[in-house]
Scaffold this motif. Structure first.
Motif, mmCIF file in Angstrom:
data_model
loop_
_atom_site.group_PDB
_atom_site.id
_atom_site.type_symbol
_atom_site.label_atom_id
_atom_site.label_comp_id
_atom_site.label_asym_id
_atom_site.label_seq_id
_atom_site.Cartn_x
_atom_site.Cartn_y
_atom_site.Cartn_z
ATOM 1 N N ARG A 221 0.888 -1.516 0.105
ATOM 2 C CA ARG A 221 0.043 0.534 0.114
ATOM 3 C C ARG A 221 1.088 0.735 -0.208
ATOM 4 O O ARG A 221 2.174 1.426 1.034
ATOM 5 N N TYR A 260 -7.929 -10.886 1.258
ATOM 6 C CA TYR A 260 -8.514 -9.916 0.676
ATOM 7 C C TYR A 260 -9.903 -11.066 0.019
ATOM 8 O O TYR A 260 -10.356 -10.716 -1.476
ATOM 9 N N CYS A 269 -12.916 -6.338 1.364
ATOM 10 C CA CYS A 269 -12.004 -5.231 2.644
ATOM 11 C C CYS A 269 -12.426 -5.398 3.796
ATOM 12 O O CYS A 269 -13.552 -6.049 4.308
ATOM 13 N N PRO A 270 -11.945 -6.373 4.434
ATOM 14 C CA PRO A 270 -12.055 -6.725 6.168
ATOM 15 C C PRO A 270 -12.018 -5.414 6.986
ATOM 16 O O PRO A 270 -12.564 -6.347 7.333
ATOM 17 N N ALA A 271 -12.469 -4.570 6.272
ATOM 18 C CA ALA A 271 -12.884 -3.409 7.544
ATOM 19 C C ALA A 271 -14.179 -3.009 7.361
ATOM 20 O O ALA A 271 -15.119 -3.185 7.379
ATOM 21 N N CYS A 288 -9.342 1.448 9.639
ATOM 22 C CA CYS A 288 -7.628 -0.055 9.512
ATOM 23 C C CYS A 288 -6.323 0.646 9.763
ATOM 24 O O CYS A 288 -6.627 1.710 9.671
ATOM 25 N N ILE A 290 -4.374 1.942 7.510
ATOM 26 C CA ILE A 290 -3.818 3.333 6.986
ATOM 27 C C ILE A 290 -5.227 4.179 6.972
ATOM 28 O O ILE A 290 -5.070 5.043 6.018
ATOM 29 N N PHE A 317 -17.881 4.221 7.441
ATOM 30 C CA PHE A 317 -17.318 3.994 6.314
ATOM 31 C C PHE A 317 -17.240 2.255 5.783
ATOM 32 O O PHE A 317 -16.791 2.315 4.883
ATOM 33 N N GLY A 327 -13.018 -4.221 -3.621
ATOM 34 C CA GLY A 327 -11.832 -3.436 -3.141
ATOM 35 C C GLY A 327 -11.720 -3.101 -1.931
ATOM 36 O O GLY A 327 -11.747 -2.781 -1.424
ATOM 37 N N CYS A 328 -9.961 -2.311 -1.879
ATOM 38 C CA CYS A 328 -9.870 -1.098 -0.916
ATOM 39 C C CYS A 328 -10.346 0.623 -1.578
ATOM 40 O O CYS A 328 -9.792 0.986 -2.093
ATOM 41 N N ILE A 329 -10.799 0.944 -0.550
ATOM 42 C CA ILE A 329 -10.775 2.302 -1.067
ATOM 43 C C ILE A 329 -10.046 3.058 -0.426
ATOM 44 O O ILE A 329 -10.631 4.245 -1.045
ATOM 45 N N VAL A 330 -9.399 3.075 -0.030
ATOM 46 C CA VAL A 330 -8.036 3.755 0.666
ATOM 47 C C VAL A 330 -7.122 3.997 -0.519
ATOM 48 O O VAL A 330 -6.712 5.613 -1.859
ATOM 49 N N GLN A 368 -6.969 -4.547 -4.897
ATOM 50 C CA GLN A 368 -7.476 -6.160 -4.897
ATOM 51 C C GLN A 368 -8.683 -5.729 -6.168
ATOM 52 O O GLN A 368 -8.234 -7.759 -6.413
HETATM 53 S S1 SF4 Z 1 -9.842 -0.375 3.326
HETATM 54 FE FE1 SF4 Z 1 -8.008 -0.574 1.762
HETATM 55 S S2 SF4 Z 1 -6.215 -1.498 3.866
HETATM 56 FE FE2 SF4 Z 1 -7.470 -0.932 4.631
HETATM 57 S S3 SF4 Z 1 -8.819 -2.966 5.393
HETATM 58 FE FE3 SF4 Z 1 -9.521 -2.004 3.523
HETATM 59 S S4 SF4 Z 1 -8.773 -2.975 1.842
HETATM 60 FE FE4 SF4 Z 1 -7.799 -3.266 3.743
#
Ligand code: SF4
Length: 405
Positions: A221, A260, A269-271, A288, A290, A317, A327-330, A368
């Protein structure tokens, strides 16, 4: 392959440690997820897994690190941590990810494990502080698995981690753990400079030879003040890792973790799914590691269960992320994430106070989530485990975008 792996688990570690892994992590972890599912049905929320950064300090300076490792040291003291752990136990949680900074720079880290023999701890570490004595203590505790990060060859490790002799010191930490039969894992934050060295069968075989019992490929990341965006992986490279992991899971007697993808290879996304949230070294509760913006803290008056259940910021969030991507919103929509932090007046939970500027300067990039190329698990064991214990818990069914449109 499964019998070979079972044989490794039975012969290469201490059976007392294997029992702690099976019961404190395996059985209690599965039960925590069942409790989570029941809470969701009742409209309540408490994440079944917590990742806790117990200290910000670190002896290394990695590219893309978002932790204020050079800032004045901040750590969560044993008493405060034990209160968090006990309150999480009341919700059925007994597994905790311990991160940092470098967790073994926390002077009382072993005391945390000793005080909670009924729990299981996975420690994300560079291995530099795991001496023979520390490894012997980890064995005595029995409820800890160090997940030691290797980021490349000797040259790449020093470049990636801003130190000297980095790989040698890390390998020494790995050897110390294995010499004491501690259940040991190796992880890599895969990026442009280490994908060829570490995403191949020869590296997996080497880890098996060493006595490493599981591994984890994270995806780099590009975060923090030194984001090194040039190291970030392309969609094709992320897919290559996914295919490799799926193939190795039916071929090699070693566990391979990922956070993932579900059993069908759909990204998550696990968060966003509420599987886990993060606590910073300052006690801030973040979506999370980050996403360094927070509204709540472990030091707030109210019990942790109320904090998680009532947090509109964390709820929004999860809804925001789930309504825009699997996937990853960040990475994919840093602009929307910034909007959410402004909407909730979430504070910048970094010491450097530049998280908002960093988010605004981020260019959207692929994560991802690759709708056209989903690779399902080949292994029946991983398919079973993911179907029952690691999926999206319905988070992507009908998310509501919390941002005013
Ligand atoms: S926001 Fe991105 S870095 Fe954070 S847990 Fe979700 S996929 Fe992973």
């Amino acid at each position: 392959m499964y019998l070979r792996y079972a044989k490794r688990l039975l012969t290469e570690t201490d059976l007392r440690l294997l029992w702690k892994l099976t019961y404190n992590f395996g059985f209690k972890g599965a039960r925590a997820i069942q409790k989570h599912k029941r809470r969701l049905k009742q409209g309540d929320f408490f994440p079944p897994f917590l990742y806790i950064s117990i200290i910000n300090s670190c002896n290394l300076r990695c590219q893309g690190c978002w932790v204020d490792v050079a800032a004045k040291q901040e750590k969560i003291e044993v008493d405060a941590l034990s209160r968090v752990i006990r309150e999480a136990n009341e919700q059925g949680n007994y597994f905790f990810g311990i991160v940092g900074g470098e967790p073994f720079m926390h002077a009382d880290i072993l005391e945390i494990f000793r005080q909670h023999p009924d729990c299981y701890f996975q420690v994300f570490t560079n291995g530099h502080f795991i001496t023979g004595e520390v490894a012997a203590e980890l064995r005595k505790c029995g409820n800890v698995t160090p997940l030691i990060s290797v980021e490349g060859s000797e040259i790449v490790s020093d470049q990636r981690r801003g130190g000297a002799e980095v790989l040698n010191k890390t390998m020494q930490g790995i050897h110390n753990c294995i010499d004491h039969n501690v259940i040991t894992g190796v992880c890599t934050s895969v990026c442009k400079t280490n994908i060829d060295d570490l995403v191949n069968e020869a590296w997996v075989d080497r880890l098996i030879e060493l006595g490493v019992l599981y591994m984890w490929y994270h995806t780099y990341r590009p975060m923090g003040p030194e984001a090194s965006e040039e190291l970030a992986l392309s969609p094709a490279e992320q897919l290559r890792i996914r295919q490799f992991v799926v193939d190795m899971r039916v071929k090699k007697p070693i566990g391979i973790v990922d956070a993932y993808y579900d059993a069908d290879g759909q990204a998550l996304c696990p968060a966003a799914t509420g599987f886990t949230h993060h606590i910073s070294p300052w006690g801030d509760i973040e979506p999370c590691p980050i996403v360094q913006f927070a509204k709540e803290s472990i030091y707030d008056e109210q019990p942790l269960a109320e904090t998680f259940n009532n947090s509109q910021y964390l709820t929004d969030f999860r809804e925001l992320a789930a309504s825009h991507t699997r996937g990853c919103i960040v990475l994919e929509r840093p602009d929307l994430l910034h909007e959410l932090t402004v909407l909730h007046e979430a504070k910048d939970s970094t010491a450097r106070k530049t998280a908002a500027a960093e988010l605004l300067s981020m260019k959207p990039r692929p994560s991802q989530y690759n709708k056209m190329e989903e690779i399902p698990e080949k292994s029946w064991a991983y398919r079973f485990a993911k179907r029952h214990f690691f999926n999206d818990f319905g988070a992507y069914d009908s998310p509501q975008n919390p941002l005013p449109r």
